[in-house]
Design an enzyme around this catalytic site. Structure first.
Site, PDB file in Angstrom:
ATOM      1  N   HIS A   1      -7.713  -5.144  -1.369  1.00  0.00           N
ATOM      2  CA  HIS A   1      -6.450  -4.449  -1.123  1.00  0.00           C
ATOM      3  C   HIS A   1      -5.431  -5.332  -0.408  1.00  0.00           C
ATOM      4  O   HIS A   1      -4.232  -5.193  -0.607  1.00  0.00           O
ATOM      5  CB  HIS A   1      -6.704  -3.179  -0.311  1.00  0.00           C
ATOM      6  CG  HIS A   1      -5.507  -2.297  -0.185  1.00  0.00           C
ATOM      7  ND1 HIS A   1      -4.764  -1.882  -1.279  1.00  0.00           N
ATOM      8  CD2 HIS A   1      -4.893  -1.764   0.896  1.00  0.00           C
ATOM      9  CE1 HIS A   1      -3.767  -1.114  -0.875  1.00  0.00           C
ATOM     10  NE2 HIS A   1      -3.819  -1.037   0.433  1.00  0.00           N
TER      11      HIS A   1
ATOM     12  N   ASP B   1      -9.155  -4.657  -5.873  1.00  0.00           N
ATOM     13  CA  ASP B   1      -8.762  -3.610  -4.925  1.00  0.00           C
ATOM     14  C   ASP B   1      -9.626  -2.361  -5.109  1.00  0.00           C
ATOM     15  O   ASP B   1      -9.562  -1.699  -6.143  1.00  0.00           O
ATOM     16  CB  ASP B   1      -7.282  -3.253  -5.144  1.00  0.00           C
ATOM     17  CG  ASP B   1      -6.696  -2.461  -3.991  1.00  0.00           C
ATOM     18  OD1 ASP B   1      -7.464  -1.739  -3.321  1.00  0.00           O
ATOM     19  OD2 ASP B   1      -5.481  -2.546  -3.766  1.00  0.00           O
TER      20      ASP B   1
ATOM     21  N   SER C   1       0.839  -1.193   0.000  1.00  0.00           N
ATOM     22  CA  SER C   1       0.000   0.000   0.000  1.00  0.00           C
ATOM     23  C   SER C   1       0.879   1.250   0.000  1.00  0.00           C
ATOM     24  O   SER C   1       1.625   1.470  -0.952  1.00  0.00           O
ATOM     25  CB  SER C   1      -0.965  -0.032   1.189  1.00  0.00           C
ATOM     26  OG  SER C   1      -1.963   0.949   1.045  1.00  0.00           O
TER      27      SER C   1
END
Length: 610
Positions: free
Chosen positions: A587, A555, A480
């Protein structure tokens, strides 16, 4: 309480030792909110709200059928600003306050679905930075009249409604109204009978951002005073206000950062909270006298404490760990500080796993002003006369902290696995990460990744100075924001790492959503230089080393477009990139597939670093 069967609201009477079913909830609900006395339960069905009464009868609260209108859900403003619920019962249990989100005007974003012979598209509403955002309002439904009124929160429609709180009398509602630019907050008071604006209690502004996180907490013995949390003076702390907006007392203590408000004693004269101390490394329990402001630290042993005080204020239940202590549960007598140990957990790995050595380090930030916390995990059977490959694991973004004084220093099992397989594993919390105060975070404003990379370079330079580090075989891994940091370092400092893994990486902040992206970067129109500087798409030609990008095809946060666009730029620049997709995951890769993912990452580093 799963989604496959009906669920039941049950109250257990301690005096009669009998349980009573107060409600039966349908299996096809998406959430619920119980009243204090359990005579009503508000449930979410699709995009609407129903109320189930204790006698089993039902009240339909909303009937919206327009695609993009959602009532009562918690996914408002994409769960920023501490939002974790979308419905609130009034103190007398007669009125339901709820969010109504209209995202019908927000751009749809397609997520391909691969579970049919001909793939289909699942559309989500995804407002990218600078684009049209959702419009949110607050409404109150009266269960007696079965009528709703709207809170008159005013214009513009694109604003954030946060820290929603009922007044103890049930006559008023308090709402933090934050502008889209997220630099001007008004704490407004509204009439719960009519929805009309009553007054603005106070305002908070910033040249970077204002980020309310916690609802107001009213004093149990004084309904005209409440506690408000803010970091406006440097550290997130408690402030005592009255309902006219007058500041009565700053209840902050030194540079302690409040991380978890615990409530009050039975007399309502003292408040308790967990606070971050020792430059964010530790968590301790504090007591503050609401009248004098005198503050006492109640836990002493170094480490991370999850502690609470009983109603009379006489005893503390303390659960804590630190780097070398797995877990201790104890009761502390506040008057004489005598401790009764309930549990002292043994090291669960003894005789099963040969734990690597874990060590804390402290560095100074790249600007020479601020201490930074770091952690080194050494290979099993470490020999300082040998050279070892390195895996740097990082995140680096806001609201996250990887290095704390808790069991094993916060080392994850994958880090431990890599250390057991001959790697030095290094992690550092750079400026911009959590639990260090306002200025530590705000330095990243309009330039995400720049100060963060500069700080990471301090730790990397330290690693390169160590005689047992194989500087020719260093790798980096992040997910991320950590994937963004990994990709940034591989293009902007491209002579360091031989191999890297970027999971779910942000490659260009103009593709990220409004609420998070505009807080830190403003809009692309307001900050074109910042967006250009932090984008990795136009820097693919600078890539060196071996980069594996992993992405979840579903995602909804960092959409796959980030990594796909980077891959295309790499192709155009003649750069090789490895790419792996998890077709059904969002995600984060979860469940048994996470084992598959870690195996892939470990093999990737073994391929290029050993």
């Amino acid at each position: 309480m799963d989604g496959e069967r009906n669920s039941y609201g049950i109250v257990y009477d301690l005096s009669t030792k009998k349980a009573k079913v107060t409600s039966t909830l349908p299996k096809d609900r998406d959430g619920q909110e119980y009243t204090v006395n359990n005579n009503h339960t508000a449930i979410l069905k699709g995009n609407n709200i129903e109320i189930i009464k204790s006698d089993g009868t039902k009240i339909v609260v909303t009937k919206d059928t327009v695609d993009g209108i959602v009532n009562g859900g918690s996914a408002v403003h994409r769960n920023e600003f501490g939002i974790n619920k979308g419905m609130w019962w009034s103190p007398d249990d007669k009125k339901l306050l709820y969010y109504r989100k209209d995202e019908s005007m927000v751009s749809k974003y397609p997520l391909p679905q691969w579970d049919t012979r001909v793939a289909t598209i699942k559309d989500i509403r995804y407002p990218m930075a600078g684009m049209k955002s959702e419009e949110v309002t607050l409404h109150i439904f009266d269960t007696e009249t079965q009528k709703s009124i709207q809170i008159q929160s005013g214009e513009p429609k694109e604003q954030y409604l946060t820290i929603v709180t009922w007044d103890p009398s049930g006559k008023f509602v308090y709402v933090g109204v934050l502008n889209r630019g997220q630099n001007h907050l008004k704490l407004n008071k509204y009439d719960a009978q009519t929805g009309e604006f009553v007054s603005t209690l106070f305002e908070e502004t910033s040249d970077s951002w204002v980020e309310p996180q916690e609802a107001l907490v009213f004093l149990p013995n004084n309904p005209n005073q409440f506690i408000y949390q803010t970091d406006k003076d440097g550290f997130n702390q408690l402030y005592l206000y009255d309902t006219q907006g007058k500041l009565i007392k700053n209840l902050g203590f030194n540079d302690v950062i409040v991380t978890n408000f615990q409530g009050f004693d039975d007399k309502g004269s003292k408040a308790y909270y967990i606070g971050a101390t020792n430059n964010g490394m530790e968590r301790h329990l504090f007591e503050v006298d609401l009248k004098s402001g005198k503050t006492i630290q109640l836990t002493k042993a170094n480490g991370t404490h999850h502690a609470s005080v009983n109603g009379s204020g006489e005893y503390i239940l303390d659960i804590y760990s630190n780097l070398n202590t797995a877990n201790i549960v104890q009761v502390i007598n506040k008057k004489n500080n005598k401790t009764e140990n309930l549990i002292s957990a043994a090291n669960p790995f003894t005789g099963k796993v040969d734990l690597p050595k874990i060590e804390f380090k402290e560095f100074t930030s790249a600007d020479g002003k601020t201490p930074l916390n770091a952690r080194i995990t050494y290979p099993t059977n470490f020999d300082p006369n040998k050279k070892y490959p390195v895996m740097v694991y990082l995140y680096g973004g806001s609201h996250a902290q990887l290095v704390t004084d808790r069991w094993l220093g916060g080392v994850g099992y994958f880090d431990m696995y890599m250390a057991q397989n001959g790697y030095i594993v290094f992690t550092m919390d750079n400026r911009g990460s959590d639990a260090r105060g306002r200025d530590f975070t705000r330095v990243t404003h309009r330039n995400l990744g720049e100060a963060e990379m500069a700080d990471q370079m301090v730790g990397i330079d330290y690693l390169k100075s160590l005689p047992y580090v194989d500087v020719e075989n260093m790798g980096i891994f992040g997910w991320s924001f950590g994937g963004f940091m990994t990709s940034s370092l591989m293009t902007k400092h491209n002579d360091i790492f031989k191999a890297a893994v970027a999971g779910g990486p942000v490659m260009d902040w103009k593709y990220y959503e409004v609420m998070y992206g505009e807080r830190y970067m403003d809009t692309p129109e307001e900050n074109p230089e910042g967006y250009e500087k932090t984008s990795i798409l136009d820097k693919a030609d600078k890539l060196k080393g071996n980069l594996l990008i992993i992405h979840g095809a579903q995602d909804p946060f960092v959409v796959q477009q980030h990594s796909m666009d980077f891959v295309q730029k790499a192709i155009e620049a003649g750069k090789q990139v490895d790419y792996f997709l998890y077709p059904t995951h969002e995600h984060n890769v979860i469940g048994k597939d996470r084992i598959h993912m870690y195996e892939k990452i470990a093999k990737y580093f073994d391929l290029y670093l050993k």
